[in-house]
Enzyme design. Structure first.
Site, PDB file in Angstrom:
ATOM      1  N   HIS A   1       0.825  -0.636  -1.583  1.00 55.12           N
ATOM      2  CA  HIS A   1       1.489  -1.272  -0.443  1.00 55.12           C
ATOM      3  C   HIS A   1       3.001  -1.235  -0.648  1.00 55.12           C
ATOM      4  O   HIS A   1       3.485  -1.472  -1.761  1.00 55.12           O
ATOM      5  CB  HIS A   1       1.078  -2.746  -0.343  1.00 55.12           C
TER       6      HIS A   1
ATOM      7  N   TYR B   1     -11.516  -1.039  -4.106  1.00 56.31           N
ATOM      8  CA  TYR B   1     -12.033  -2.413  -4.023  1.00 56.31           C
ATOM      9  C   TYR B   1     -12.727  -2.638  -2.681  1.00 56.31           C
ATOM     10  O   TYR B   1     -12.415  -1.968  -1.692  1.00 56.31           O
ATOM     11  CB  TYR B   1     -10.927  -3.448  -4.257  1.00 56.31           C
TER      12      TYR B   1
ATOM     13  N   TYR C   1      -6.552  -7.555  -7.369  1.00 59.74           N
ATOM     14  CA  TYR C   1      -5.171  -8.043  -7.183  1.00 59.74           C
ATOM     15  C   TYR C   1      -5.026  -9.383  -7.895  1.00 59.74           C
ATOM     16  O   TYR C   1      -5.975 -10.187  -7.922  1.00 59.74           O
ATOM     17  CB  TYR C   1      -4.876  -8.291  -5.700  1.00 59.74           C
TER      18      TYR C   1
ATOM     19  N   HIS D   1      -4.684   2.847  -3.026  1.00 58.33           N
ATOM     20  CA  HIS D   1      -3.470   2.838  -2.204  1.00 58.33           C
ATOM     21  C   HIS D   1      -2.441   1.908  -2.833  1.00 58.33           C
ATOM     22  O   HIS D   1      -2.777   1.039  -3.637  1.00 58.33           O
ATOM     23  CB  HIS D   1      -3.778   2.390  -0.772  1.00 58.33           C
TER      24      HIS D   1
ATOM     25  N   ARG E   1     -12.039   0.154   0.103  1.00 64.82           N
ATOM     26  CA  ARG E   1     -10.723   0.729   0.349  1.00 64.82           C
ATOM     27  C   ARG E   1     -10.414   1.844  -0.656  1.00 64.82           C
ATOM     28  O   ARG E   1     -10.639   1.688  -1.855  1.00 64.82           O
ATOM     29  CB  ARG E   1      -9.614  -0.332   0.219  1.00 64.82           C
TER      30      ARG E   1
END
Ligand SMILES: [Fe+2]
Length: 215
Positions: free
Chosen positions: A153, A140, A101, A151, A148
């Site tokens: 958000h 990640y 991110y 996905h 995880r």
């Protein structure tokens, strides 16, 4: 059939039809289950950015394209009767293809992608639809023992409807079965949070979000 009996018979049939229709209408009003909510997570974007449009694979003014597998997501926001809701604001963010991110708290060693937009704030059209282009989000580490699954958000809001924050997953990813967040959900909730893939195009995914009307 005598005339009177016939009239009674027709009246009772029409009553049954009306009752069934009412039942159907009632059933259709609650035909769609509300989308389960999920934590916002630690990586909601902090730094302002100008480009928050529907194409996350490019940043306006830059010549390059984000690395990774380009995918298209067709999201439809609905009420509980299934009707598409227009002018819903969808704020979405995700890791790049390497699982990183653009956020100061992301300690993952994977590289940033200078061409990946990573964040969008967009609105649904008159049919409740938002189609956006992005790259398949990378896996990640959330801890030493927990990776995880891919996905995206979402924070989704519309006046007069309950706003939700949630995460959308991808079908058949092996990490879905081990994810500490997704595995807290019931089987029904998991199904609602995992997108479906197009039968002919493996890079196109569909996802429905269902909001609850206030009051
Ligand atoms: Fe995340």
């Amino acid at each position: 059939m005598k005339k009177l009996n016939r009239r009674k018979f027709l009246a009772s049939i029409s009553g049954l039809v009306a009752a069934n229709l009412t039942g159907l209408v009632k059933a259709s009003n609650i035909a769609w289950s509300l989308t389960p909510t999920e934590t916002e997570g630690p990586f909601y974007p902090l730094r302002a950015q100008k480009d928050k449009d529907l194409d996350l694979t490019r940043i306006k003014g830059e010549s390059g394209r984000a690395s990774g597998r380009v995918i298209v997501i067709e999201l439809v926001v609905r009420d509980q009767s299934g009707k598409g809701l227009e002018n819903v604001q969808v704020d979405l963010w995700q890791a790049n293809a390497a699982g990183r991110y653009r956020h100061s708290q992301d300690k993952n060693k994977s590289p940033l992608d200078p061409f990946f937009q990573g964040w969008a704030i967009v609105s649904s059209d008159k049919d409740g639809k938002i189609q956006f282009k992005t790259v398949f989000p990378g896996v990640y580490p959330a801890s030493n023992t927990w990776n995880r699954p891919p996905h995206i958000h979402f924070k989704i809001s519309k006046p007069s409807y309950g706003a939700i924050t949630t995460q959308m997953y991808f079908p058949s990813h092996p990490l879905n079965e081990k994810d500490l967040l997704l595995q807290r959900k019931t089987t029904k909730e998991k199904k609602l949070m995992i997108s479906t893939v197009d039968k002919e195009d493996p890079d196109k995914f569909y996802y429905n979000v269902v909001l609850q009307k206030d009051g």
